[in-house]
Design an enzyme around this catalytic site. Structure first.
Site, PDB file in Angstrom:
ATOM      1  N   ARG A 298       1.408  -1.069  -0.118  1.00  0.00           N
ATOM      2  CA  ARG A 298       0.109   0.435  -0.140  1.00  0.00           C
ATOM      3  C   ARG A 298       0.804   0.862  -0.326  1.00  0.00           C
ATOM      4  O   ARG A 298       0.182   2.040  -0.697  1.00  0.00           O
ATOM      5  CB  ARG A 298      -0.660  -0.186   1.491  1.00  0.00           C
ATOM      6  CG  ARG A 298      -1.448   1.414   1.132  1.00  0.00           C
ATOM      7  CD  ARG A 298      -2.779   1.634   1.742  1.00  0.00           C
ATOM      8  NE  ARG A 298      -2.686   0.362   2.943  1.00  0.00           N
ATOM      9  CZ  ARG A 298      -2.227   0.823   4.298  1.00  0.00           C
ATOM     10  NH1 ARG A 298      -1.028   1.887   4.903  1.00  0.00           N
ATOM     11  NH2 ARG A 298      -1.890  -0.364   5.501  1.00  0.00           N
TER      12      ARG A 298
ATOM     13  N   ASP B 276      -8.278  19.941 -12.267  1.00  0.00           N
ATOM     14  CA  ASP B 276      -9.188  18.087 -13.044  1.00  0.00           C
ATOM     15  C   ASP B 276      -8.585  18.109 -14.285  1.00  0.00           C
ATOM     16  O   ASP B 276      -9.231  19.289 -15.419  1.00  0.00           O
ATOM     17  CB  ASP B 276     -10.161  18.464 -12.837  1.00  0.00           C
ATOM     18  CG  ASP B 276     -10.825  16.322 -13.506  1.00  0.00           C
ATOM     19  OD1 ASP B 276     -10.124  16.227 -14.304  1.00  0.00           O
ATOM     20  OD2 ASP B 276     -11.700  15.703 -13.022  1.00  0.00           O
TER      21      ASP B 276
ATOM     22  N   LYS C 131     -10.188   7.613 -18.573  1.00  0.00           N
ATOM     23  CA  LYS C 131     -10.033   8.038 -20.056  1.00  0.00           C
ATOM     24  C   LYS C 131      -9.742   8.093 -20.653  1.00  0.00           C
ATOM     25  O   LYS C 131      -9.054   7.125 -20.925  1.00  0.00           O
ATOM     26  CB  LYS C 131     -10.765   9.251 -19.405  1.00  0.00           C
ATOM     27  CG  LYS C 131     -12.114   9.871 -18.505  1.00  0.00           C
ATOM     28  CD  LYS C 131     -13.188   8.762 -18.653  1.00  0.00           C
ATOM     29  CE  LYS C 131     -13.532   8.751 -17.456  1.00  0.00           C
ATOM     30  NZ  LYS C 131     -14.014  10.266 -16.198  1.00  0.00           N
TER      31      LYS C 131
END
Ligand SMILES: *Cc1c(COP(=O)(O)O)cnc(C)c1O
Length: 388
Positions: A48, A172, A197
């Site tokens: 992690r 963003d 995307k």
């Protein structure tokens, strides 16, 4: 020699595996790493906190955005929510009014519960941003082009305002990707992405990224990434790296096609309005030209009403009708019931997300085929109208 973005996508420092020359980053599935001694740990301890496959992706995206540190998350929303955790109870956030629906939901339904308040503003108007800044405003969140009405935020002006007021800026960059727009170069502090995307580009992985260039900020985000644990798994990291190799070529081809389609949609009588920052008529055309290297591959257009939308969606053959964007296949979506379903009717109306609005993410099909497909759909509507 420093390479162009196009070349460095293929020739990063992770081009070959130093152990055996493999021309693909190995997928390291290990969740933990054997240590030499109680106080002599290697580069990795628990996956992690750090994993070599994830680190390769994080290096590559940091280079692409001209940052120093990248962070890979389980989704775009994981990247965005972890970034918002830089804020504390009592802080205030100024945010683009037509932000992605998921970010809208997080801001209005989750952050408020943590005592983090917000003001939505039309970021095309810096004076409105200035008015919205309060003594406890700690962050300004931009998305440009915005979603789905493709409004352009003047990045440098907002950064200047933020600096004057000691606020962090977050942008963003999902729609543009670092191939077309590099916000860190314009002074933005944190760039976030839905790598689901364009960055991955093949509709086969959900992923998110955050990139910074300030070392202290990087340490804070690393701490939050490890604390929240919304990391991207190694297999998915590999898929994102695989997709990234063709990012430049895909963006170039899809943007070219989108520009031609936008101009073509403008001429269709069924289309009331086209939203594409590459059109000279677009109010953000000059600013977008100044701050980015293209207008991207997403456009929206408005038809008369929901009924017209229903007919076009039914009639077109090529586009996938789906939530998402930025893939090799063209994706048609209906923001009111898809990406922006989290908004109420009134909230959508206020943002110009009308019932006739469709968003098109242009893929790699031949442009003429797409034009013909939509031409046939429009023709069908015309015939049906005439028969009434
Ligand atoms: C899809 C999207 C997101 C959310 O990303 P996920 O990977 O779906 O979590 C955030 N911002 C924009 C602009 C998006 O298009």
């Amino acid at each position: 020699m420093t390479f162009s973005k196009q070349t460095s996508l293929l020739h990063s420092k992770h081009k070959t595996d130093p152990h055996n020359g493999a021309v693909s980053v190995p997928i390291q599935h290990a969740s933990t790493f054997d240590q030499k001694d109680i106080d002599d740990f290697g580069d990795y301890d628990y996956a992690r906190s750090g994993n070599p496959t994830r680190e390769a992706l994080e290096d590559i995206i940091a280079d692409l955005e001209n940052g120093t540190h990248g962070f890979a998350f389980a989704s775009g929303m994981a990247a965005i929510s972890t970034t918002f955790m830089l804020l504390s109870a009592g802080d205030h956030l100024v945010i683009t009014d037509d932000v992605y629906g998921g970010t809208f939901r997080l801001t209005t339904k989750v952050l408020t519960r943590q005592g983090i308040e917000h003001t939505f503003v039309d970021m095309t108007k810096p004076e409105e941003v200035a008015q919205a800044i309060q003594p406890n405003t700690k962050m300004i969140f931009m998305e440009t082009p915005s979603n789905p009405t493709m409004k352009i935020t003047p990045i440098k002006e907002i950064v200047k305002l933020a600096k004057e007021h000691g606020c962090l800026t977050v942008l963003d960059n999902t729609f543009m990707t670092p191939v077309l727009q590099r916000p860190l170069d314009l002074g933005v502090d944190v760039v976030v992405h839905s790598a689901t995307k364009f960055i991955s580009g093949h509709s086969d992985v959900v992923a998110g990224l955050a990139i910074v260039k300030d070392a202290d900020l990087a340490a804070e985000i690393k701490f939050l990434q490890n604390s929240f644990g919304a990391i991207l798994g190694p297999q998915d990291c590999w898929l994102v790296m695989r997709g990234l190799k063709t990012l430049h070529t895909r963006m170039e081809a899809s943007s070219r096609s989108a520009a031609r389609l936008a101009a073509w949609f403008l001429e269709q009588p069924e289309v009331e309005h086209v939203y594409y920052p590459g059109l000279k008529e677009h109010p953000g055309f000059d600013i977008n030209n100044e701050q980015s290297e293209g207008a991207g591959a997403v456009l929206s257009f408005r038809l008369k009403d929901k009924e017209a939308v229903r007919k076009v969606v039914k009639a077109v053959e090529i586009p996938v009708f789906a939530v998402s964007l930025g893939a090799v296949e063209t994706i048609l979506s209906y923001p009111p019931t898809m990406s922006h379903a989290a908004m109420s009717d009134a909230e959508r109306d206020a943002r110009g997300i009308s019932d006739g609005l469709l968003r098109l993410s242009v893929g790699l099909e031949k442009t003429e085929d797409l034009m013909e497909d939509f031409a046939r759909a429009f023709e069908k509507i015309r015939l049906e109208e005439a028969q009434k």
